[in-house]
Enzyme design. Structure first.
Site, PDB file in Angstrom:
ATOM      1  N   HIS A 152     -40.545  11.103  17.459  1.00  0.00           N
ATOM      2  CA  HIS A 152     -39.757  11.236  16.564  1.00  0.00           C
ATOM      3  C   HIS A 152     -40.267  10.366  15.323  1.00  0.00           C
ATOM      4  O   HIS A 152     -40.521   9.098  16.167  1.00  0.00           O
ATOM      5  CB  HIS A 152     -37.866  11.352  16.628  1.00  0.00           C
ATOM      6  CG  HIS A 152     -37.506  11.138  16.073  1.00  0.00           C
ATOM      7  ND1 HIS A 152     -36.910  10.156  14.643  1.00  0.00           N
ATOM      8  CD2 HIS A 152     -36.175  12.459  15.963  1.00  0.00           C
ATOM      9  CE1 HIS A 152     -35.549  10.887  13.992  1.00  0.00           C
ATOM     10  NE2 HIS A 152     -35.535  11.592  14.585  1.00  0.00           N
ATOM     11  N   GLN A 231     -32.656  10.882  23.196  1.00  0.00           N
ATOM     12  CA  GLN A 231     -31.971  11.911  23.968  1.00  0.00           C
ATOM     13  C   GLN A 231     -31.757  11.888  24.903  1.00  0.00           C
ATOM     14  O   GLN A 231     -30.934  13.072  25.536  1.00  0.00           O
ATOM     15  CB  GLN A 231     -33.386  13.101  23.485  1.00  0.00           C
ATOM     16  CG  GLN A 231     -33.515  13.933  21.824  1.00  0.00           C
ATOM     17  CD  GLN A 231     -32.124  14.045  21.228  1.00  0.00           C
ATOM     18  OE1 GLN A 231     -31.630  14.515  22.297  1.00  0.00           O
ATOM     19  NE2 GLN A 231     -32.656  14.215  20.137  1.00  0.00           N
ATOM     20  N   LYS A 254     -25.439  10.765  19.599  1.00  0.00           N
ATOM     21  CA  LYS A 254     -25.390  11.415  19.810  1.00  0.00           C
ATOM     22  C   LYS A 254     -25.214  11.617  21.663  1.00  0.00           C
ATOM     23  O   LYS A 254     -25.084  11.834  22.647  1.00  0.00           O
ATOM     24  CB  LYS A 254     -27.677  11.271  20.227  1.00  0.00           C
ATOM     25  CG  LYS A 254     -28.488  11.518  19.248  1.00  0.00           C
ATOM     26  CD  LYS A 254     -29.203  11.453  19.444  1.00  0.00           C
ATOM     27  CE  LYS A 254     -29.881  11.891  18.441  1.00  0.00           C
ATOM     28  NZ  LYS A 254     -30.307  12.540  17.344  1.00  0.00           N
ATOM     29  N   CYS A 394     -37.775  15.976  12.333  1.00  0.00           N
ATOM     30  CA  CYS A 394     -38.383  14.514  12.255  1.00  0.00           C
ATOM     31  C   CYS A 394     -39.299  14.400  13.085  1.00  0.00           C
ATOM     32  O   CYS A 394     -39.854  13.364  13.514  1.00  0.00           O
ATOM     33  CB  CYS A 394     -37.652  13.364  12.012  1.00  0.00           C
ATOM     34  SG  CYS A 394     -35.318  13.758  11.221  1.00  0.00           S
TER      35      CYS A 394
HETATM   36  C1  LIG Z   1     -35.862  11.012  20.171  1.00  0.00           C
HETATM   37  C2  LIG Z   1     -35.459  10.849  18.870  1.00  0.00           C
HETATM   38  N1  LIG Z   1     -35.754   9.601  18.778  1.00  0.00           N
HETATM   39  C3  LIG Z   1     -34.831   8.420  17.536  1.00  0.00           C
HETATM   40  C4  LIG Z   1     -34.333   9.326  16.804  1.00  0.00           C
HETATM   41  C5  LIG Z   1     -32.985   8.327  15.753  1.00  0.00           C
HETATM   42  O1  LIG Z   1     -31.919   9.009  15.807  1.00  0.00           O
HETATM   43  P1  LIG Z   1     -30.495   8.007  14.904  1.00  0.00           P
HETATM   44  O2  LIG Z   1     -31.133   8.655  13.127  1.00  0.00           O
HETATM   45  O3  LIG Z   1     -29.663   8.039  14.927  1.00  0.00           O
HETATM   46  O4  LIG Z   1     -31.509   6.646  14.521  1.00  0.00           O
HETATM   47  C6  LIG Z   1     -33.978  10.576  16.976  1.00  0.00           C
HETATM   48  C7  LIG Z   1     -32.298  11.372  15.706  1.00  0.00           C
HETATM   49  O5  LIG Z   1     -32.732  12.701  15.926  1.00  0.00           O
HETATM   50  C8  LIG Z   1     -33.780  11.340  17.596  1.00  0.00           C
HETATM   51  O6  LIG Z   1     -34.374  12.455  18.523  1.00  0.00           O
END
Ligand SMILES: Cc1ncc(COP(=O)(O)O)c(C=O)c1O
Length: 438
Positions: A152, A231, A254, A394
């Site tokens: 991500h 995740q 999440k 993302c």
């Molecule tokens: C694998 C992973 N890492 C990091 C993030 C970032 O999470 P956040 O937007 O809650 O900081 C996400 C969000 O979709 C994600 O799926």
């Protein structure tokens, strides 16, 4: 309308949620009772973006504001004491939930903030902040940081920025033919590697990274391992001590918890050595007009008024998950994964991105529909009350590697039913015919 049968439940484990338990779970989530798009039942398949919240989480936040609202770690009055105790109880509960010690959990706004915190602390150490103890974390020219092609952006861009600030070099682990992190070639992890940052489970392919292999390779060269557990944290039993990683991050929203709260896990001795990033109130010991000494972790990394209600909400969320049982939950979601893969793979012109078998993956499935843009796929699904995610999620490099610009993603949670997966597959089968493509 063609019906796509969801048949592969033969391999179910014994521990999965019973139908009665699943019905009870759904009743705990008030939002799931609403309708969308002209009175259709909502089918929420966007849990990987953010999970819905059970009543106990909503109640916990409301109770805090109704009965105990106060700033923590500051006041000497009864409310402040109660709020501080609840805030620290939440930390202990979240630590226990992820297999960490209480002092190893730093509250952050979300996973993104946790990853940036580690990366900025490393460049602060490189700039001499934190004294001799912090030098173990200092990064500079000649040093290398290794990520994977599955990250991500939250676990990629902060490391690119760290390299740009310090002169270090970014390298990455590639993917195999199934779209999994290819641990058969870890030759980019060398004596120059200082950090290996990898996702526990991909938010696009659902693939679970063999973290033990990454940790072994990193340990062999003395590199730190940073795990993005965003995740996995609410979908697998998680034990950060057993995984033996140095840092890990996750987001409360999440995990059935509120937005605005997440955590950075750090091994205690690393947090103790790490210089602060955000500075100001609540993270200090002694302040004079010319200098400041800092509080021990975790407070050193928690500057300013804290997100108390959110921490208490997250406490309630992890209690809820623990009471359901993470093994039962993972079994339930494995059943949904099999149903999703089974159903989607029967639809002509739809290509699953990433592993097409249910082993070592979560109930997160992205796919490309031939000759139909993901936004159009999303619209057809939405017309039937199905909430899916469209775009690059993302993860642009991962999409590029898989040969597409964007995709449609469905992701299940503890409250998702096999019937919902079947309805989704049935609706997906209408997409290409709807656009005259099949
Ligand atoms: C694998 C992973 N890492 C990091 C993030 C970032 O999470 P956040 O937007 O809650 O900081 C996400 C969000 O979709 C994600 O799926």
């Amino acid at each position: 309308m063609p019906s796509v049968p969801v048949t592969d439940t033969a391999a179910l484990g014994e521990d999965r949620l019973s139908a009665a338990e699943l019905a009870a779970v759904r009743a705990d989530f008030p939002l799931l009772a609403r309708t969308v798009r002209a009175g259709q039942p909502l089918i929420y398949l966007d849990t990987a973006a953010t999970a819905q919240k059970p009543s106990c989480v909503l109640d916990a936040e409301q109770d805090f504001y109704t009965l105990r609202n106060a700033a923590v770690h500051r006041g000497a009055h009864a409310l402040a004491e109660e709020a501080t105790a609840a805030f620290e109880d939440a930390r202990a509960a979240v630590a226990a939930f992820v297999g960490a010690d209480e002092g190893e959990i730093v509250w952050t706004k979300n996973a993104t903030e946790g990853l940036n915190l580690v990366a900025y602390a490393m460049s602060n150490a490189a700039a001499g902040r934190g004294g001799a103890a912090a030098q173990a974390l200092a990064i500079g020219p000649g040093d290398e940081i290794v990520v994977t092609e599955a990250e991500h952006h939250a676990n990629l861009v902060p490391w690119q920025e760290l390299c740009a600030r310090t002169g270090a070099t970014l390298r990455w682990i590639g993917l195999d033919d199934q779209g999994r992190v290819d641990t058969s070639d870890l030759s980019m992890i060398t004596e120059a590697t200082r950090v290996v940052a990898c996702t526990h489970a991909s938010n696009v392919t659902g693939a679970i990274t063999p973290v033990d292999q990454v940790v072994t390779a990193a340990r062999a060269v003395g590199a730190l391992v940073v795990l993005d557990a965003c995740q996995s944290a609410a979908h697998l039993p998680l034990d950060l001590h057993a995984l033996d990683v140095d840092f890990a991050v996750f987001s409360g929203h999440k995990m059935l918890g509120p937005t605005g709260i997440g955590a950075l896990y750090g091994r205690r001795e690393l947090l103790e050595a790490m210089p602060p990033v955000l500075t100001g109130g609540s993270m200090v010991e002694v302040v004079t007009m010319s200098e400041t000494t800092y509080a021990p972790p975790p407070q050193r990394f928690e500057a300013g008024t804290q997100m108390v209600a959110q921490a208490i909400g997250l406490h309630s969320a992890v209690t809820y998950l623990s009471e359901l049982g993470m093994t039962a939950l993972a079994e339930h979601e494995a059943q949904l994964t099999r149903a999703l893969l089974d159903g989607i793979s029967q639809i002509e012109g739809v290509r699953i991105l990433g592993p097409t078998t249910a082993e070592d993956r979560l109930a997160v499935v992205s796919f490309a529909v031939a000759d139909v843009h993901p936004h159009d796929v999303g619209q057809v699904l939405d017309d039937a009350g199905i909430a899916a995610r469209v775009g690059h999620h993302c993860a642009q490099p991962l999409h590029r590697r898989l040969g597409v610009h964007a995709s449609t993603r469905v992701s299940a949670g503890v409250y998702t039913t096999p019937a919902e997966i079947e309805q989704f597959c049935t609706q997906l089968a209408t997409v290409r015919p709807f656009f005259g493509r099949g």
